[in-house]
Design an enzyme around this catalytic site. Sequence first.
Site, PDB file in Angstrom:
ATOM      1  N   GLY A 164      71.412 -16.309  20.556  1.00  0.00           N
ATOM      2  CA  GLY A 164      72.767 -15.798  20.698  1.00  0.00           C
ATOM      3  C   GLY A 164      72.984 -14.588  19.821  1.00  0.00           C
ATOM      4  O   GLY A 164      72.142 -14.230  19.000  1.00  0.00           O
ATOM      5  N   ASP A 174      84.219 -16.401   8.900  1.00  0.00           N
ATOM      6  CA  ASP A 174      84.202 -16.404  10.360  1.00  0.00           C
ATOM      7  C   ASP A 174      84.087 -17.840  10.881  1.00  0.00           C
ATOM      8  O   ASP A 174      83.199 -18.142  11.677  1.00  0.00           O
ATOM      9  CB  ASP A 174      83.042 -15.543  10.864  1.00  0.00           C
ATOM     10  CG  ASP A 174      83.164 -15.186  12.326  1.00  0.00           C
ATOM     11  OD1 ASP A 174      84.285 -15.294  12.886  1.00  0.00           O
ATOM     12  OD2 ASP A 174      82.143 -14.809  12.929  1.00  0.00           O
ATOM     13  N   LYS A 199      67.827 -14.410  12.004  1.00  0.00           N
ATOM     14  CA  LYS A 199      68.976 -13.583  12.366  1.00  0.00           C
ATOM     15  C   LYS A 199      68.699 -12.143  11.965  1.00  0.00           C
ATOM     16  O   LYS A 199      68.424 -11.858  10.799  1.00  0.00           O
ATOM     17  CB  LYS A 199      70.248 -14.071  11.682  1.00  0.00           C
ATOM     18  CG  LYS A 199      71.485 -13.290  12.098  1.00  0.00           C
ATOM     19  CD  LYS A 199      72.746 -13.944  11.577  1.00  0.00           C
ATOM     20  CE  LYS A 199      73.988 -13.268  12.127  1.00  0.00           C
ATOM     21  NZ  LYS A 199      75.204 -13.982  11.737  1.00  0.00           N
ATOM     22  N   GLY A 202      75.021  -9.896  14.084  1.00  0.00           N
ATOM     23  CA  GLY A 202      73.653  -9.698  14.545  1.00  0.00           C
ATOM     24  C   GLY A 202      73.261 -10.637  15.658  1.00  0.00           C
ATOM     25  O   GLY A 202      74.102 -11.260  16.296  1.00  0.00           O
ATOM     26  N   THR A 203      71.941 -10.727  15.869  1.00  0.00           N
ATOM     27  CA  THR A 203      71.365 -11.558  16.921  1.00  0.00           C
ATOM     28  C   THR A 203      70.463 -12.603  16.288  1.00  0.00           C
ATOM     29  O   THR A 203      69.720 -12.306  15.351  1.00  0.00           O
ATOM     30  CB  THR A 203      70.557 -10.688  17.907  1.00  0.00           C
ATOM     31  OG1 THR A 203      71.419  -9.681  18.428  1.00  0.00           O
ATOM     32  CG2 THR A 203      69.995 -11.512  19.047  1.00  0.00           C
ATOM     33  N   GLY A 209      76.321 -12.154  17.818  1.00  0.00           N
ATOM     34  CA  GLY A 209      77.715 -12.139  17.394  1.00  0.00           C
ATOM     35  C   GLY A 209      78.037 -10.883  16.621  1.00  0.00           C
ATOM     36  O   GLY A 209      77.335  -9.871  16.736  1.00  0.00           O
ATOM     37  N   GLY A 210      79.049 -10.976  15.797  1.00  0.00           N
ATOM     38  CA  GLY A 210      79.550  -9.823  15.070  1.00  0.00           C
ATOM     39  C   GLY A 210      78.600  -9.248  14.041  1.00  0.00           C
ATOM     40  O   GLY A 210      78.656  -8.058  13.740  1.00  0.00           O
TER      41      GLY A 210
END
Length: 173
Positions: free
Chosen positions: A41, A156, A63, A46-47, A43-44
């Site tokens: 997945g 987050d 990550k 990284g991957t 997100g804000g």
Amino acid sequence: RVLHRSSNSFRTINPNLRASIHASPLEVLARSRYQILDELGSGGTGTVYKVLDTTLTEVLALKVLKPELVSDAAWLQRFKRELKITRDLEHAYILPAYHLEQLEGLYFFTMRYIDGKNLSEHLHESSLPLMMSMRILTQVAEALVAAHDRGIIHRDLKPANIMVEAGTYHPYL
């Protein structure tokens, strides 16, 4: 290596130009000890990938941080400090983080791989029984208290950032 042709010979491109040409994260990771198995997945920040650490022969989560976050020196310093604290914070409901690494300008860190789904995915598929939901939320709250006691504020907190292990429904913040 990036080369250009000049006077019937090849030579290395100007270092300033080479610095502006970025290899993809997958190309960089292919030259590391980590073999990418799957993308989990993004997100804000990284991957996240499922990887095999070929040195230790174990599956981890890795990550990759977004380049724009890495280029902000203050953000990177704060992130390194929080990662060190989190790594040293051992708690049953906090996902263990291992190492921050840098390779060819790419920053990434490793953490324990959880075979499961995040809470958001669980909730989109079906509702969880009330007692299981309460247990998961209580355990996540325990993790938050432990982090807050060490001065860490999770910036987050959302269902997508809570991993739930398959079979046991053990949550990890």
